[in-house]
Write an enzyme that holds these catalytic residues in place. Sequence first.
Site, short mmCIF file in Angstrom:
data_model
loop_
_atom_site.label_atom_id
_atom_site.label_comp_id
_atom_site.label_asym_id
_atom_site.label_seq_id
_atom_site.Cartn_x
_atom_site.Cartn_y
_atom_site.Cartn_z
N THR A 228 0.72 -1.25 0.00
CA THR A 228 0.12 -0.11 0.20
C THR A 228 0.94 1.39 0.04
O THR A 228 0.44 2.38 -0.49
CB THR A 228 -1.03 -0.06 1.37
N GLU A 246 5.65 4.64 6.70
CA GLU A 246 6.37 3.57 7.68
C GLU A 246 5.87 2.17 7.27
O GLU A 246 4.68 2.07 7.37
CB GLU A 246 5.87 3.97 9.04
N CYS A 280 5.03 -4.34 13.61
CA CYS A 280 5.88 -3.97 12.51
C CYS A 280 7.41 -4.57 12.66
O CYS A 280 8.04 -4.80 11.91
CB CYS A 280 6.10 -2.64 11.80
P1 NAD Z 1 -2.49 -1.43 4.93
O1 NAD Z 1 -1.50 -1.04 3.85
O2 NAD Z 1 -3.64 -2.55 4.30
O3 NAD Z 1 -3.57 -0.50 5.28
C1 NAD Z 1 -3.04 0.58 6.26
C2 NAD Z 1 -3.93 1.92 5.90
O4 NAD Z 1 -3.84 2.23 4.76
C3 NAD Z 1 -5.33 1.51 6.35
O5 NAD Z 1 -5.74 2.60 7.14
C4 NAD Z 1 -6.11 1.49 5.01
O6 NAD Z 1 -7.42 1.88 5.09
C5 NAD Z 1 -5.04 2.53 4.23
N1 NAD Z 1 -5.17 2.37 2.78
C6 NAD Z 1 -5.21 1.14 2.21
N2 NAD Z 1 -5.16 1.13 0.79
C7 NAD Z 1 -4.69 2.40 0.61
C8 NAD Z 1 -4.38 3.50 -0.30
N3 NAD Z 1 -4.29 2.80 -1.73
N4 NAD Z 1 -3.99 4.58 -0.30
C9 NAD Z 1 -3.99 5.24 1.20
N5 NAD Z 1 -4.45 4.62 2.18
C10 NAD Z 1 -4.75 3.23 1.87
O7 NAD Z 1 -1.80 -2.25 6.09
P2 NAD Z 1 -2.46 -3.02 7.18
O8 NAD Z 1 -2.81 -4.39 6.83
O9 NAD Z 1 -3.56 -2.12 7.76
O10 NAD Z 1 -1.12 -3.06 8.34
C11 NAD Z 1 -0.30 -3.93 8.31
C12 NAD Z 1 1.08 -3.61 7.82
O11 NAD Z 1 1.28 -2.29 8.39
C13 NAD Z 1 2.26 -4.26 8.17
O12 NAD Z 1 3.03 -4.65 6.75
C14 NAD Z 1 3.08 -3.83 8.98
O13 NAD Z 1 4.57 -4.30 8.94
C15 NAD Z 1 2.70 -2.44 8.71
N6 NAD Z 1 3.42 -1.63 9.84
C16 NAD Z 1 4.29 -0.89 9.69
C17 NAD Z 1 4.71 -0.02 10.87
C18 NAD Z 1 5.85 0.92 10.78
O14 NAD Z 1 6.16 1.98 11.63
N7 NAD Z 1 6.86 0.72 9.94
C19 NAD Z 1 3.87 0.15 12.14
C20 NAD Z 1 2.59 -0.89 11.97
C21 NAD Z 1 2.25 -1.49 10.98
#
Ligand code: NAD
Length: 490
Positions: A228, A246, A280
Amino acid sequence: MDTSAFTDFTMTVAGRAVAGAASYEVLDPADETVVAGAPVCSPEQLDQAVAAARAALPGWSATPLEERRRLVLAVADAVEAQLEPLKRLLTREQGKSLDDAAAEILGFGYWLRGTAALSLPETVNEDSAERLSVTRRVPLGVVGAIVPWNYPLGNAGFKLAPALLAGNTVVWKPSPFTPLVTLKVGELLREVLPPGALNVVSGGAELGPWMTAHPGIDMISYTGSTRTGREVMAGAAPTLTRVTLELGGNDAAIVLPDVDVPAVAEKLFWGAFANSGQVCLAIKRLYVHRDVHQPLLRALAAYAATVRVGRGTEPGVRLGPVQNRPQYERVLDLLRDSHAQGHRFAAGGRAGEGTGYFVAPTLVDDPPESSRIVQEEQFGPVLPVLRFDDVEDAVARANASEYGLGASVWSSDPEAALAVGRRLRAGTVWINEVQHLTPLVTFAGHKQSGLGSESGAEGLLEYTAPQTVTLRRATAPSPSPPQPRPETRA
Ligand code: NAD
């Protein structure tokens, strides 16, 4: 806030409650029952939220830093004052234990307080008779904060605190899977922050892309998956909207042969399995020297057997379900693949019985390096425990990933561990601990784990642009225009 408030969830725009254009059901991952309905934001309502943030911008950015600092602290106070009802709601929608939910809410407060202590730098470039030149930091404008479902409030704290402190206004969007605590916090803060400084919207899969492409948003601060993250960057490209990303990780931990196995087993277990592996910075690949591989695997399996998995509201439960059905299916798919490849399991390896997205803590005994369970970010309670003979090989395998979020090295010899740690390609490297973060320390993903940074002085700067202001001093003589020298040819 009384409990009845929890039956009614509204968005917050310009300091006022806004009902959604429609609503959708938020499910409890422990049993798939409906927790509550959440508003679906329409494109027009997003426009209104962005317009409210933009209208609040001149006032908020001109508010003295000390006053913004005070209000960021007031946000922490207001949220912590509602710890009990908020933690119950967080457990219902996210699945984690009540203790972990409380820790997340208190962590949000800790983050806001720590960030509020930071200041924005000013650099005097020149202070001479002719000129005063100063580079200062100005807010970017309206920040779109997009957050995932593993720590709905915790991850938001990383964004809201620096964005607001630096003088930006915010439109905050939770994951569709976990909007409820966010909506309640938005409601609580209507009385704390000036109208429009912080707006909260919720909705389905289309809302995030609308935000990244919105011409009224100046910066997207995004936490979520790498896949994403690429879409966010592409969505922001036409308007050159600033992004901080992130993203995902596949963190390696390297265990050297001199380690004290009983002393580290529990720490490694929680490093991998806290929040049911949905962190994460969870350890997602454990590389263990041959001499201690089997003893450590046995110690981890013995510890796993003592950890209660279940509904987060039940006493004694340490690990809740996987947060949502798509993620649950992904974890089960990885387990099916491991079974099909004939991998050995030292613990778990299967879904729980009955309803809910439960997976027993799973330890996979030395699967091939090329297997999916090693190469992909599991983001669930699953850990491959890999064996190595030579530390050079462990370093090479740890670094052979598109991710570079965190890493750790475990040893009784800190110098030896540090020498290994410095060779790991990750934004944060820990020795003999993992996942220790503070609001004063920079956190950044290397490679495809992110772009930019969060937290600390550097993380605060992400929410600003440098602005150089020069003053030509009136007392100084005017410069003579450059005179062409006779020998100069055009
Ligand atoms: P995701 O990418 O599916 O969704 C995250 C957010 O993005 C949600 O609010 C979602 O609605 C939104 N979203 C989805 N598609 C989008 C688009 N095209 N444009 C803009 N926003 C969009 O992630 P998830 O499954 O909710 O979370 C898990 C992932 O997050 C894992 O890969 C994890 O490692 C990562 N994560 C990273 C950190 C960090 O700080 N690096 C912290 C926590 C989680």
